[in-house]
Design a protein around this motif. Structure first.
Motif, PDB file in Angstrom:
ATOM      1  N   GLU A 247       0.811  -1.118  -0.040  1.00 29.50           N
ATOM      2  CA  GLU A 247      -0.055  -0.025  -0.066  1.00 29.50           C
ATOM      3  C   GLU A 247       0.767   1.341   0.073  1.00 29.50           C
ATOM      4  O   GLU A 247       0.453   2.415  -0.493  1.00 29.50           O
ATOM      5  N   GLU A 248       2.053   1.109   0.359  1.00 25.98           N
ATOM      6  CA  GLU A 248       2.923   2.220   0.438  1.00 25.98           C
ATOM      7  C   GLU A 248       4.030   2.227  -0.665  1.00 25.98           C
ATOM      8  O   GLU A 248       4.374   3.113  -1.334  1.00 25.98           O
ATOM      9  N   SER A 249       4.568   0.859  -0.764  1.00 27.16           N
ATOM     10  CA  SER A 249       5.877   0.574  -1.413  1.00 27.16           C
ATOM     11  C   SER A 249       5.499   0.461  -3.112  1.00 27.16           C
ATOM     12  O   SER A 249       5.909   0.633  -4.228  1.00 27.16           O
ATOM     13  N   GLY A 250       4.096  -0.113  -3.365  1.00 32.54           N
ATOM     14  CA  GLY A 250       3.662  -0.443  -4.604  1.00 32.54           C
ATOM     15  C   GLY A 250       3.912  -2.019  -4.908  1.00 32.54           C
ATOM     16  O   GLY A 250       3.717  -2.535  -5.679  1.00 32.54           O
ATOM     17  N   ASN A 251       4.765  -2.519  -3.712  1.00 30.76           N
ATOM     18  CA  ASN A 251       5.156  -4.073  -4.003  1.00 30.76           C
ATOM     19  C   ASN A 251       4.047  -5.115  -3.724  1.00 30.76           C
ATOM     20  O   ASN A 251       4.104  -5.583  -2.509  1.00 30.76           O
ATOM     21  N   PHE A 252       2.999  -4.866  -4.419  1.00 32.61           N
ATOM     22  CA  PHE A 252       1.884  -5.761  -4.111  1.00 32.61           C
ATOM     23  C   PHE A 252       1.968  -7.201  -4.251  1.00 32.61           C
ATOM     24  O   PHE A 252       2.827  -7.767  -4.890  1.00 32.61           O
ATOM     25  N   LEU A 253       1.404  -8.022  -3.619  1.00 32.78           N
ATOM     26  CA  LEU A 253       1.311  -9.471  -3.602  1.00 32.78           C
ATOM     27  C   LEU A 253      -0.184  -9.827  -4.404  1.00 32.78           C
ATOM     28  O   LEU A 253      -0.987 -10.039  -3.625  1.00 32.78           O
ATOM     29  N   ASN A 254      -0.129 -10.058  -5.563  1.00 35.68           N
ATOM     30  CA  ASN A 254      -1.345 -10.302  -6.340  1.00 35.68           C
ATOM     31  C   ASN A 254      -1.613 -11.920  -6.024  1.00 35.68           C
ATOM     32  O   ASN A 254      -0.751 -12.685  -6.526  1.00 35.68           O
ATOM     33  N   VAL A 255      -2.912 -12.173  -5.706  1.00 34.84           N
ATOM     34  CA  VAL A 255      -3.317 -13.477  -5.415  1.00 34.84           C
ATOM     35  C   VAL A 255      -3.351 -14.220  -6.744  1.00 34.84           C
ATOM     36  O   VAL A 255      -4.020 -13.804  -7.652  1.00 34.84           O
ATOM     37  N   ILE A 256      -2.920 -15.474  -6.513  1.00 37.47           N
ATOM     38  CA  ILE A 256      -3.008 -16.615  -7.717  1.00 37.47           C
ATOM     39  C   ILE A 256      -3.980 -17.669  -7.096  1.00 37.47           C
ATOM     40  O   ILE A 256      -5.190 -18.081  -7.677  1.00 37.47           O
TER      41      ILE A 256
END
Length: 203
Positions: A59-68
């Motif tokens: 939410e701050e870094s932009g390094n999201f974890l997109n769920v598979i």
């Protein structure tokens, strides 16, 4: 999915694993609200015990974890979440919270296979892969043969760089051919694994 949030006072651990490299990236905790938000948004959201609030990774870094995919264990009190990570996972800047490098080039073959499967399903116009599928099995098989010959030529009289290049062409076209016949690169891996067994006998 009937999860047991009561066993640990409203929280359950969530193990985060890269869907393609199979590397374990981090461990976090979810309450029921965090789990529901993860399912709804497709981005991993934890309950932060230090901030006492929901926290979407990235939410701050932009390094999201997109769920598979999301899986519960046998007791329904631990989650395994397969993700496609965007950038490094750890706040220290490393790929994982254990400092491991999240890179296994061999696993890209699965990514490529999934891409070719999608091309076979959607058959978009203007795609080279689509044109191969449209050409028919005989043409695809011929193309595999041509690429194999080119790899052999480079191995015997060419350069190492061209050998790798032509071999990559060979693998790509072989995966396309396999896909057209309803198989995947994993089927070859399974066959090779069986051959490696001490009990395997040549047909």
């Amino acid at each position: 999915m009937n999860l047991d949030f009561e066993k640990m006072g409203g929280l359950i651990p969530a193990i985060i694993q890269d869907n393609y490299t199979q590397k374990v990236l981090m461990l976090g905790f979810m309450n029921e609200e965090a789990y529901q938000k993860t399912v709804e948004t497709g981005k991993v959201t934890f309950f932060s015990r230090t901030k006492n609030r929901l926290w979407t990774k990235g939410e701050e870094s932009g390094n999201f974890l997109n769920v598979i995919d999301i899986k519960a264990d046998c007791d329904n009190d631990t989650l395994l979440i397969l993700v496609d990570p965007v950038g490094p996972v750890c706040h220290t800047g490393t790929d994982t919270c254990w400092g491991d490098k999240n890179s296994q080039d061999i696993m890209f073959l699965k990514v490529l296979q999934d891409f070719i499967d999608k091309r076979h399903e959607e058959m978009p116009e203007g795609s080279y892969t689509t044109s191969l599928f449209n050409s028919g099995v005989n043409k695809m098989a011929q193309k595999v043969g041509e690429e194999a010959v080119e790899a052999v030529i480079e191995a015997c009289n060419g350069t190492d760089e061209r050998l790798i290049y032509e071999s990559a062409d060979l693998i790509y076209h072989l995966i396309v051919l396999l896909t057209s016949k309803g198989y995947r690169i994993e089927d070859l891996a399974r066959e090779l694994k069986e051959r490696h067994s001490a009990t395997w006998k040549k047909h």
